[in-house]
Scaffold this active site. Sequence first.
Site, mmCIF file in Angstrom:
data_model
loop_
_atom_site.group_PDB
_atom_site.id
_atom_site.type_symbol
_atom_site.label_atom_id
_atom_site.label_comp_id
_atom_site.label_asym_id
_atom_site.label_seq_id
_atom_site.Cartn_x
_atom_site.Cartn_y
_atom_site.Cartn_z
ATOM 1 N N ARG A 128 47.562 32.042 48.369
ATOM 2 C CA ARG A 128 48.209 31.731 47.098
ATOM 3 C C ARG A 128 49.709 31.566 47.263
ATOM 4 N NH1 ARG A 128 45.823 36.250 44.836
ATOM 5 N NH2 ARG A 128 43.935 35.264 45.542
ATOM 6 N N ASP A 164 51.379 40.989 40.340
ATOM 7 C CA ASP A 164 50.455 41.975 39.755
ATOM 8 C C ASP A 164 51.246 43.064 39.056
ATOM 9 O OD1 ASP A 164 48.112 40.812 40.800
ATOM 10 O OD2 ASP A 164 48.348 41.875 42.697
HETATM 11 N N1 ROI Z 1 46.832 40.254 51.566
HETATM 12 C C1 ROI Z 1 48.117 40.612 51.771
HETATM 13 N N2 ROI Z 1 48.476 41.030 52.995
HETATM 14 N N3 ROI Z 1 49.048 40.560 50.793
HETATM 15 C C2 ROI Z 1 48.720 40.144 49.542
HETATM 16 O O1 ROI Z 1 49.596 40.120 48.656
HETATM 17 C C3 ROI Z 1 47.390 39.777 49.281
HETATM 18 N N4 ROI Z 1 46.998 39.370 48.039
HETATM 19 C C4 ROI Z 1 45.759 39.066 47.769
HETATM 20 C C5 ROI Z 1 44.663 39.120 48.809
HETATM 21 C C6 ROI Z 1 44.017 37.760 48.922
HETATM 22 C C7 ROI Z 1 43.639 40.162 48.371
HETATM 23 N N5 ROI Z 1 45.153 39.492 50.113
HETATM 24 C C8 ROI Z 1 46.453 39.847 50.334
HETATM 25 O O2 ROI Z 1 45.433 38.723 46.539
#
Ligand code: ROI
Length: 162
Positions: free
Chosen positions: A93, A98
Amino acid sequence: MTTAWIGLGANLGDAVATVRSALAALDRLPGSRRVVTSSLYRSRPLGPADQPDYINAVAALETDLLASDLLSHLQRIEADHGRIRSGLRWGPRTLDLDILLHGDTISSDARLTLPHPGLCQRPFVLYPLHEVAPQLAIPGHGVVQALLAGCPPDGLDVIASA
Ligand code: ROI
């Protein structure tokens, strides 16, 4: 006024620039002031491994916004940064914002669960929180400092100041 903690993540395009731009956008939210920001971290993807590493950070806002209104603003900031909701679970993304905590609220509805359900297991959230607020209490879970013991850093690196 409530202290809301926001998790920022990006792994497409110039992720460092995107996270910094999102922090600047948080500064423009109504009724809100950014009071604390962690360093920027590089983290391995949680989820499918065939995607770029992420840039992660956390920030605290002092805010008058209700959690649901704050969420709407965060979704608008994501969209402003080209975020498209692909529907692909745990895919890459451009920008993910969040709400980790909104004061000491414990709640869950169709849009939002507080505290954020992944918070206590995710090194890319817990270690940045520990950097700036080791004594922060996660409602229902305990203090950040104590939660680190169950959460290996898993290759997390500080790469820059915010
Ligand atoms: N993995 C990492 N390392 N950092 C994230 O912010 C992050 N965000 C997500 C998912 C895809 C679960 N994995 C992630 O939404």
